[in-house]
Design an enzyme around this catalytic site. Structure first.
Site, mmCIF file in Angstrom:
data_model
loop_
_atom_site.group_PDB
_atom_site.id
_atom_site.type_symbol
_atom_site.label_atom_id
_atom_site.label_comp_id
_atom_site.label_asym_id
_atom_site.label_seq_id
_atom_site.Cartn_x
_atom_site.Cartn_y
_atom_site.Cartn_z
ATOM 1 N N ARG A 1 -9.141 1.886 9.717
ATOM 2 C CA ARG A 1 -8.663 0.576 10.137
ATOM 3 C C ARG A 1 -9.771 -0.260 10.764
ATOM 4 O O ARG A 1 -9.548 -1.410 11.095
ATOM 5 C CB ARG A 1 -7.573 0.730 11.207
ATOM 6 C CG ARG A 1 -6.180 1.098 10.712
ATOM 7 C CD ARG A 1 -5.514 -0.013 9.989
ATOM 8 N NE ARG A 1 -4.155 -0.342 10.336
ATOM 9 C CZ ARG A 1 -3.061 0.287 9.904
ATOM 10 N NH1 ARG A 1 -3.137 1.354 9.162
ATOM 11 N NH2 ARG A 1 -1.867 -0.168 10.222
ATOM 12 N N LYS B 1 0.809 -1.225 0.000
ATOM 13 C CA LYS B 1 0.000 0.000 0.000
ATOM 14 C C LYS B 1 0.839 1.271 0.000
ATOM 15 O O LYS B 1 0.602 2.178 -0.777
ATOM 16 C CB LYS B 1 -0.798 0.054 1.303
ATOM 17 C CG LYS B 1 -2.242 -0.233 1.171
ATOM 18 C CD LYS B 1 -2.961 -0.068 2.514
ATOM 19 C CE LYS B 1 -2.267 -0.685 3.666
ATOM 20 N NZ LYS B 1 -1.967 -0.066 4.837
ATOM 21 N N ARG C 1 11.005 -6.085 4.150
ATOM 22 C CA ARG C 1 10.929 -4.675 4.564
ATOM 23 C C ARG C 1 11.641 -4.463 5.900
ATOM 24 O O ARG C 1 12.281 -3.434 6.119
ATOM 25 C CB ARG C 1 9.459 -4.248 4.681
ATOM 26 C CG ARG C 1 9.296 -2.784 5.032
ATOM 27 C CD ARG C 1 7.864 -2.331 4.905
ATOM 28 N NE ARG C 1 7.036 -2.815 5.990
ATOM 29 C CZ ARG C 1 5.726 -2.632 6.050
ATOM 30 N NH1 ARG C 1 5.092 -2.000 5.089
ATOM 31 N NH2 ARG C 1 5.037 -3.084 7.077
ATOM 32 N N ARG D 1 -0.480 -8.110 13.781
ATOM 33 C CA ARG D 1 -1.036 -7.115 12.847
ATOM 34 C C ARG D 1 -1.961 -7.780 11.837
ATOM 35 O O ARG D 1 -2.996 -7.218 11.472
ATOM 36 C CB ARG D 1 0.103 -6.363 12.144
ATOM 37 C CG ARG D 1 0.831 -5.441 13.121
ATOM 38 C CD ARG D 1 2.110 -4.932 12.531
ATOM 39 N NE ARG D 1 1.884 -3.981 11.473
ATOM 40 C CZ ARG D 1 2.740 -3.732 10.499
ATOM 41 N NH1 ARG D 1 3.883 -4.372 10.449
ATOM 42 N NH2 ARG D 1 2.464 -2.843 9.594
ATOM 43 N N ARG E 1 11.962 -1.334 10.535
ATOM 44 C CA ARG E 1 10.810 -0.912 11.328
ATOM 45 C C ARG E 1 10.618 -1.820 12.531
ATOM 46 O O ARG E 1 10.614 -3.030 12.413
ATOM 47 C CB ARG E 1 9.546 -0.928 10.467
ATOM 48 C CG ARG E 1 9.305 0.381 9.777
ATOM 49 C CD ARG E 1 8.108 0.325 8.868
ATOM 50 N NE ARG E 1 6.881 -0.074 9.540
ATOM 51 C CZ ARG E 1 5.684 0.084 8.996
ATOM 52 N NH1 ARG E 1 5.563 0.654 7.812
ATOM 53 N NH2 ARG E 1 4.602 -0.314 9.635
HETATM 54 P P1 AMP Z 1 1.001 1.509 9.038
HETATM 55 O O1 AMP Z 1 2.219 2.264 8.658
HETATM 56 O O2 AMP Z 1 -0.253 1.984 8.339
HETATM 57 O O3 AMP Z 1 1.164 0.018 8.930
HETATM 58 O O4 AMP Z 1 0.731 1.814 10.585
HETATM 59 C C1 AMP Z 1 1.660 1.471 11.589
HETATM 60 C C2 AMP Z 1 0.966 1.393 12.951
HETATM 61 O O5 AMP Z 1 0.398 2.677 13.276
HETATM 62 C C3 AMP Z 1 -0.219 0.430 13.026
HETATM 63 O O6 AMP Z 1 0.157 -0.892 13.293
HETATM 64 C C4 AMP Z 1 -1.035 1.023 14.168
HETATM 65 O O7 AMP Z 1 -0.474 0.722 15.415
HETATM 66 C C5 AMP Z 1 -0.857 2.514 13.939
HETATM 67 N N1 AMP Z 1 -1.924 3.045 13.062
HETATM 68 C C6 AMP Z 1 -1.777 3.565 11.800
HETATM 69 N N2 AMP Z 1 -2.959 3.954 11.315
HETATM 70 C C7 AMP Z 1 -3.880 3.663 12.277
HETATM 71 C C8 AMP Z 1 -5.273 3.811 12.369
HETATM 72 N N3 AMP Z 1 -6.000 4.317 11.349
HETATM 73 N N4 AMP Z 1 -5.895 3.412 13.503
HETATM 74 C C9 AMP Z 1 -5.199 2.897 14.532
HETATM 75 N N5 AMP Z 1 -3.881 2.723 14.518
HETATM 76 C C10 AMP Z 1 -3.214 3.092 13.397
#
Ligand code: AMP
Length: 193
Positions: free
Chosen positions: A88, A13, A127, A144, A133
């Site tokens: 989410r 994404k 990654r 996740r 990360r």
């Molecule tokens: P991502 O980079 O989108 O995979 O987000 C990394 C982490 O940020 C996720 O595993 C969540 O802990 C937090 N996070 C990102 N976006 C959201 C969201 N819309 N709602 C809740 N937690 C989020």
């Protein structure tokens, strides 16, 4: 174009969003990146979010809503955006619909990048090596994926019910997936072609 990009962690994404913004000239709004930035700056929300995301858990909806509204009210969003990482869960989907109605900027398209769990684990391992990360360890990735299946997958149905969802196969190279996405967006903007 106001686009919501959906897909499991590791579906590509973020990579695809970065390519799309170059093509469309609208900002890429990644809630994960906003949270990582807040954590680097040491804000209260950033530190709280880091503790949760390191375990693969979601940040509370209320915190996310405030952060998102602040971002969507910025001037660069007037011509559209690619939203990556939000919504989410179904409550966030409702929050986004209400917020965008208030801003008179409804979502035009939700695109789901569809990919199976085996490929995801491979990609995330790669990654983790490339980007380091903290939330890419195997235990966290499993969590996740579970959170995604339980809470985020239903968001695709939310947009499907509203006639806004397109699914894109997430296997193949970055370029191949991008071509699929791009042709969908071309069709959406030029439906007669
Ligand atoms: P991502 O980079 O989108 O995979 O987000 C990394 C982490 O940020 C996720 O595993 C969540 O802990 C937090 N996070 C990102 N976006 C959201 C969201 N819309 N709602 C809740 N937690 C989020």
């Amino acid at each position: 174009m106001r686009i919501v990009l959906l897909g499991p962690p590791g579906s590509g994404k973020g990579t695809q969003a970065a390519l799309l913004v170059k093509q469309l000239g609208v900002p890429h709004i990644s809630t994960g990146a906003l949270l990582r930035d807040a954590a680097n700056r040491g804000t209260e929300l950033g530190l709280k979010a880091k503790a949760l995301s390191d375990k693969g858990e979601l940040v509370p909806d209320r915190d996310m809503a405030g952060m998102l509204e602040e971002r969507l009210r910025q001037q660069d969003v007037v011509n559209g955006f690619i939203l990556d990482g939000y919504p989410r869960n179904l409550a966030q989907a409702e929050t986004l619909t209400t917020l965008l109605e208030r801003l008179e900027q409804p979502v035009d398209e939700a695109i789901l990048i569809d990919i199976d769990a085996e490929q995801i684990i491979k990609r995330i391992a790669k990654r983790a090596q490339e980007e380091g990360r903290a939330d890419d360890t195997e235990k966290t990735v499993r969590n996740r994926l579970r959170v995604y299946a339980e809470q985020t997958a239903p968001v695709a149905d939310y947009y499907a019910e509203r006639g806004l969802l397109t699914r894109v196969l997430g296997d193949g190279s970055v370029d191949e997936i991008f071509q699929r996405l791009f042709s969908i967006l071309n069709m959406a903007t030029n439906p007669t072609e």
